[in-house]
Write a protein that holds these residues in place. Structure first.
Motif, PDB file in Angstrom:
ATOM      1  N   ARG A 109       0.723  -1.309  -0.014  1.00 31.39           N
ATOM      2  CA  ARG A 109      -0.109  -0.047   0.011  1.00 31.39           C
ATOM      3  C   ARG A 109       0.957   1.162  -0.145  1.00 31.39           C
ATOM      4  O   ARG A 109       0.558   2.226  -0.708  1.00 31.39           O
ATOM      5  N   ALA A 110       2.072   1.255   0.948  1.00 31.83           N
ATOM      6  CA  ALA A 110       2.890   2.403   0.917  1.00 31.83           C
ATOM      7  C   ALA A 110       3.383   2.751  -0.509  1.00 31.83           C
ATOM      8  O   ALA A 110       3.611   4.009  -1.000  1.00 31.83           O
ATOM      9  N   HIS A 145      -8.081  -0.403  -0.498  1.00 36.40           N
ATOM     10  CA  HIS A 145      -8.544   0.844  -0.246  1.00 36.40           C
ATOM     11  C   HIS A 145      -7.556   1.866  -1.170  1.00 36.40           C
ATOM     12  O   HIS A 145      -8.286   2.643  -1.839  1.00 36.40           O
ATOM     13  N   GLU A 146      -6.339   1.382  -1.354  1.00 33.27           N
ATOM     14  CA  GLU A 146      -5.490   2.207  -2.205  1.00 33.27           C
ATOM     15  C   GLU A 146      -6.032   2.178  -3.664  1.00 33.27           C
ATOM     16  O   GLU A 146      -5.853   2.892  -4.356  1.00 33.27           O
ATOM     17  N   LEU A 147      -6.249   0.830  -4.066  1.00 31.39           N
ATOM     18  CA  LEU A 147      -6.626   0.517  -5.443  1.00 31.39           C
ATOM     19  C   LEU A 147      -7.991   1.462  -5.740  1.00 31.39           C
ATOM     20  O   LEU A 147      -7.927   1.923  -6.827  1.00 31.39           O
ATOM     21  N   ALA A 163     -13.599  -1.996  -5.291  1.00 33.99           N
ATOM     22  CA  ALA A 163     -12.433  -2.150  -4.484  1.00 33.99           C
ATOM     23  C   ALA A 163     -12.683  -1.764  -3.047  1.00 33.99           C
ATOM     24  O   ALA A 163     -12.374  -2.150  -2.111  1.00 33.99           O
ATOM     25  N   LEU A 164     -13.408  -0.451  -3.144  1.00 41.38           N
ATOM     26  CA  LEU A 164     -13.588   0.138  -1.695  1.00 41.38           C
ATOM     27  C   LEU A 164     -14.584  -0.605  -0.908  1.00 41.38           C
ATOM     28  O   LEU A 164     -14.283  -0.936   0.289  1.00 41.38           O
ATOM     29  N   PHE A 341     -13.741   7.474   1.310  1.00 45.73           N
ATOM     30  CA  PHE A 341     -12.532   6.999   0.519  1.00 45.73           C
ATOM     31  C   PHE A 341     -11.288   7.194   1.314  1.00 45.73           C
ATOM     32  O   PHE A 341     -10.233   6.871   0.983  1.00 45.73           O
ATOM     33  N   THR A 342     -11.295   7.914   2.356  1.00 41.23           N
ATOM     34  CA  THR A 342     -10.236   8.124   3.254  1.00 41.23           C
ATOM     35  C   THR A 342      -9.725   7.261   4.168  1.00 41.23           C
ATOM     36  O   THR A 342     -10.642   6.736   5.169  1.00 41.23           O
ATOM     37  N   LEU A 343      -8.394   6.789   4.155  1.00 38.95           N
ATOM     38  CA  LEU A 343      -8.110   5.681   5.120  1.00 38.95           C
ATOM     39  C   LEU A 343      -7.503   6.318   6.356  1.00 38.95           C
ATOM     40  O   LEU A 343      -6.673   6.897   6.415  1.00 38.95           O
TER      41      LEU A 343
END
Lengths: 468, 243
Positions: A109-110, A145-147, A163-164, A341-343
Motif C-alpha cells: 500500500r505504501a 483501499h488504495e486501489l 474495491a472500496l 474514501f479516506t483511509l
C-alpha cells in the motif's frame, strides 16, 4: 537506569506534554542500548505525532541501520520521506521493504501510494492488483483501499467503488463493535449540545477569566475542507494553528462528557466549574498546546483545528469562551464520498467510514449540531464554503479575515508553497500540498447510485445549507 | 532431558524489590505516568509459583481475564473503573513456558525453556471484540553461565502485522534487561509475543514482569493524540477538591 526504565519515564513525561524532556530521555536510552532499535522507533513515532517529520525520519533511519532486515521500519521511513516530498528515496525504500516482505500489505500500500503521488496512477493500480492476486492476506483491505483511490483517479468509478466496498467488507467483521460505540458517543454528544441553550452559553461567556489572547475554533466535519482552510490561515504571519492535537478531546471531553454516567451528570459537572477550575483547565490546555506547537502563540491568533469539534463545541466554549468559531461547509454529498474514501485509523469516531449509511449519518449529525450552535452561541461565527474557497479564495478568505479581525495577507493564496516547521499529520496531507483544485466539487455524482439510498438523514440539511 | 536449571541453593530473592522499582519506573519517575495512564493494567510477576518446571499452559487460566491482584500478578485500575485486564485472555502457546522459583537470585519467573519448546516460544493476548491490548513492558533474563545468549523477540498483531521487535544479547555473565513496548493493537486484535533463540543454553532464559493494559480505544482519530491521559480533567477536578 535500564533503557526500558528510561523509556517508561520518557513516556510518562510525554503524557504530561513535556515533549523535549521525554525526547532527551528516549535518546539517552538509545545510546544505552546501541543495538536496540526500540528507543529510536519510539522517539520517531512521538516526533511524527508532533509533525516533526525531519527529526522523525532521522531517528527512523538510525533504527533501520540497527535493524536493516526490518521491513516494517523501512516502510515507515518510506512513508515519512513521502510526507516530506522526498519521493524518489521514499519509493526506493518502499520497494525494498516490499521485496523484503512480499506478502506485507502495508508495504504494498505504501509503495502504491508513493507511486500514485508521483502521478503514475495506472502503475500503482497494477501493482495493487498483483498484490491482491499473488498474496491473499487478512490485511488486503489496505491494498483494496488504495486501489479504490487509484481507480477513482483513473475515472473507473465502478471499479473504485467495488474495491472500496471489498476493503470495507474485510474490515467490517472486526470493526463492527466500533460502530456501536460511535452510536453511544453520538447520542451523548448531541444530547450534551442540546442541553446548552443561549442562556447557559451567555452565562458561561460572561465569566471573567484571565485574558489569553486571540483564539478561534475551526470545527466542521472530516473532509469538509478543514485542513485546506487551516493551511491557508497558517500562511498568515498573524496566525498560528494547531493540527488536530486532540488535547481538548483527550484531556477534557472524553473524561468529562463522553465518560460521564449520564448527560445530566456531564452538564452538572461542567456547568458547576468555578473560575479557579476553569483557569486550571485553561492553563493545562495552553501549556499542552504550546508544547505541541513548539513555540508560544504570543500576539498571534491561535486557531484550534479539530474536525470533530462541531459536536464537542459546548465544552470548548466553556473552557475558551472568548473564542470565535469557524465552520467549513462543503456539499455534504462530496464530504461523504471523500470521507468514505479516506483511509483513517479505526476508532469509534472514525467508525462511520465503514459503510455509506453511517458515513451519511455522521455527516448529518455534524450539520444538525451546527444548526443548533448557530442559533444559540453568543460567540462570533462564520461559515466558509469549500466550493467558494477553491474557486475564489480571495473573496472567501476576505470574509473570514474580517471576522477574525486580521489584515489581508496575500500569502494565504499560495499556502501550498509555504514551508512550515511542522508537517501536516492528517491523512489528507497530500491533498493540501498542491495548488487549489476544483475537481473534487461534485465528485459525489460519480458515486450517486451507491450514495443516494443513504441520503435520507441529509435530505433536509442539503436544503437548509443550500446544497439541494 | 534436562528441564530447567539446577537449583543452586536458595539465594536472597530480589524479585519483589526489583519488580517494585521497575514498576515505579514504568509509571514514571515522579508518578506522572500513573496519573497520565488511563488504562487498566495487569503485571504478571510469577511470584505465586511454588515449584519448578511445570508447564504454565497446564495451569488453567493462568493470566486470563485478570480482575484482581494475586500472588502471581498485580493490577491497576483505569480511569473508567476497570481493574486489571478482565477482557484479555493470555495463552501460553505450546510447551516450553515453565514455572521457576528463585531464578538466579532474582525471584520467580516464567522460564523460556527452549529445550522443551523448540527454538520458538510464544504467548498470545486475545482481547474481547470491544477491547484492545497494549503491551507495556516485559523483562528478559539469562541465568549466568549460559554462554553468550541471543534472542530475537517480536510482537505481531493479527491485523497490524509486526508491531515491534528487537534482538537481545547477553554475555555469559547473564542478567536482565527490560523492554518498554507501549504498543496497542486494534479492537479485538490478538497480539502474539514471540521469542526465538539464536544462541545460548536453551534452558537459561526467562520472562518476568510482563505488563499489559486493557484499552478501550487503540488509536485516535487524528495521528496527533497519544492516549487519553485526561490530565487536564484531573487538574480541574483537583482544584475543586482543594476547595
Amino acid at each position: 537506569m535500564l533503557a526500558a526504565e528510561a523509556l517508561a519515564s520518557g513516556d510518562a513525561l510525554w503524557a504530561d506534554y513535556r515533549f523535549d524532556e521525554a525526547l532527551r530521555v528516549f535518546e539517552s536510552a538509545a545510546r544505552q542500548e546501541p543495538d536496540n532499535p526500540a528507543p529510536l522507533l519510539l522517539a520517531a513515532k512521538r516526533l511524527f505525532a508532533l509533525g516533526r517529520f525531519e527529526e522523525s525520519a532521522r531517528l527512523e533511519g538510525q533504527a533501520l541501520e540497527r535493524r536493516p532486515e526490518d521491513s516494517n521500519t523501512r516502510r515507515m521511513l518510506a512513508e515519512l520521506l513521502d510526507r516530506q516530498g522526498q519521493r524518489e528515496r521514499a519509493e526506493r525504500l518502499a520497494r525494498e521493504a516490499l521485496r523484503q516482505s512480499p506478502q506485507d500489505a502495508r508495504a504494498a500500500r505504501a509503495l502504491a501510494h508513493i507511486v500514485r503521488g508521483a502521478g503514475r496512477t495506472a502503475e500503482a493500480a497494477e501493482l495493487l492488483r498483483r498484490q491482491v492476486a499473488d498474496h491473499p492476506s487478512r490485511e488486503n483491505w489496505r491494498v483494496n483501499h488504495e486501489l479504490a483511490l487509484c481507480l477513482d483517479r483513473l475515472g473507473d468509478y465502478a471499479g473504485a467503488m467495488a474495491a472500496l466496498l471489498a476493503a470495507k467488507a474485510e474490515l467490517y467483521c472486526f470493526a463492527r463493535p466500533l460502530l456501536n460505540q460511535w452510536h453511544q458517543r453520538a447520542r451523548r454528544r448531541e444530547e450534551f449540545a442540546r442541553a446548552l441553550d443561549g442562556t447557559v452559553l451567555r452565562r458561561w461567556r460572561e465569566v471573567q477569566l484571565r485574558p489569553v489572547g486571540l483564539i478561534a475554533i475551526l470545527a466542521g466535519h472530516p473532509r469538509s475542507g478543514t485542513t485546506l482552510l487551516e493551511q491557508m490561515l497558517a500562511a498568515h504571519p498573524g496566525v498560528v494553528t494547531t493540527d488536530e492535537t486532540a488535547i481538548l478531546r483527550s484531556q477534557f471531553i472524553e473524561p468529562m462528557v463522553l465518560a460521564a454516567g449520564s448527560t445530566a451528570e456531564a452538564f452538572q459537572e461542567i456547568n458547576g466549574f468555578d473560575t479557579d477550575q476553569l483557569e486550571a483547565g485553561r492553563e493545562f490546555y495552553f501549556r499542552a498546546t504550546q508544547a505541541h506547537l513548539g513555540e508560544a502563540p504570543d500576539e498571534r491568533l491561535l486557531i484550534e483545528k479539530d474536525p470533530l469539534a462541531t459536536c464537542d463545541l459546548g465544552f470548548m466554549l466553556r473552557l475558551l469562551p472568548e473564542a470565535r468559531v469557524i465552520f467549513p461547509l462543503r456539499d455534504p454529498r462530496d464530504v461523504c464520498v471523500s470521507f468514505f474514501f479516506t483511509l483513517v485509523p479505526l476508532n469509534p469516531d472514525s467508525a462511520p467510514a465503514l459503510d455509506l449509511a453511517h458515513t451519511c449519518a455522521a455527516a448529518a449529525l455534524s450539520l444538525r449540531v451546527w444548526q443548533h450552535w448557530r442559533k444559540v452561541i453568543p460567540q462570533p461565527w462564520v461559515e466558509v464554503r469549500y466550493e467558494r474557497l477553491v474557486r475564489d479564495a480571495r473573496e472567501e478568505l476576505g470574509r473570514l479575515t474580517q471576522l477574525l479581525q486580521l489584515p489581508w495577507e496575500e500569502r494565504m493564496l499560495a499556502a501550498h508553497e509555504q514551508r512550515r516547521a511542522r508537517g501536516v499529520r492528517t491523512p489528507t496531507y497530500s491533498d493540501v500540498a498542491q495548488p487549489l483544485y476544483t475537481r473534487a466539487i461534485g465528485r459525489w455524482r460519480h458515486y450517486a447510485r451507491w450514495l443516494e439510498p443513504h441520503l435520507g438523514p441529509l435530505a433536509p440539511l442539503l436544503k437548509e445549507f443550500g446544497y439541494d | 532431558m534436562k528441564r530447567g536449571k539446577m537449583k543452586r541453593g536458595r539465594p536472597v530473592s530480589q524479585a519483589n524489590g526489583f519488580s517494585q522499582i521497575f514498576k515505579f519506573a514504568a509509571y514514571g519517575t515522579l508518578g506522572l505516568g500513573a496519573a497520565g495512564n488511563s488504562s487498566a493494567e495487569t503485571a504478571i510477576t510469577f511470584e505465586g509459583f511454588t515449584t519448578d518446571n511445570l508447564e504454565i499452559s497446564g495451569i488453567p487460566g493462568y493470566g486470563d481475564n485478570v480482575s484482581s491482584a494475586s500472588a502471581d500478578w498485580s493490577v491497576r485500575a483505569g480511569l473508567r473503573g476497570v481493574v486489571g485486564t478482565p477482557d484479555i485472555a493470555v495463552d501460553w502457546l505450546g510447551t516450553g513456558w515453565h514455572t521457576y522459583t528463585s531464578w538466579d537470585g532474582r525471584g520467580n519467573v516464567g522460564q523460556l525453556d527452549f529445550n522443551a519448546g523448540g527454538p520458538l516460544i510464544s504467548l498470545a493476548f486475545t482481547p474481547s471484540a470491544a477491547s484492545a491490548v497494549r503491551l507495556v513492558l516485559f523483562e528478559l533474563d539469562e541465568w549466568a553461565g549460559g554462554g553468550p545468549g541471543s534472542i530475537d523477540w517480536t510482537l505481531v498483531g493479527s491485523l497490524s502485522g509486526q508491531m515491534a521487535g528487537a534482538n537481545w544479547t547477553m554475555t555469559d555473565a547473564g542478567g536482565r534487561s527490560g523492554f518498554f513496548i507501549g504498543q496497542s493493537g486494534q479492537l479485538g486484535e490478538t497480539l502474539t509475543l514471540n521469542f526465538m533463540l539464536n544462541t545460548g543454553a536453551p534452558s537459561y532464559f526467562a520472562l518476568d514482569n510482563l505488563t499489559f493494559d486493557q484499552v478501550p480505544e487503540p488509536s485516535t482519530w487524528a495521528l496527533g493524540a497519544l492516549g487519553a491521559a485526561a490530565l487536564g480533567a484531573a487538574a480541574m477536578r483537583r482544584r475543586r477538591r482543594a476547595h
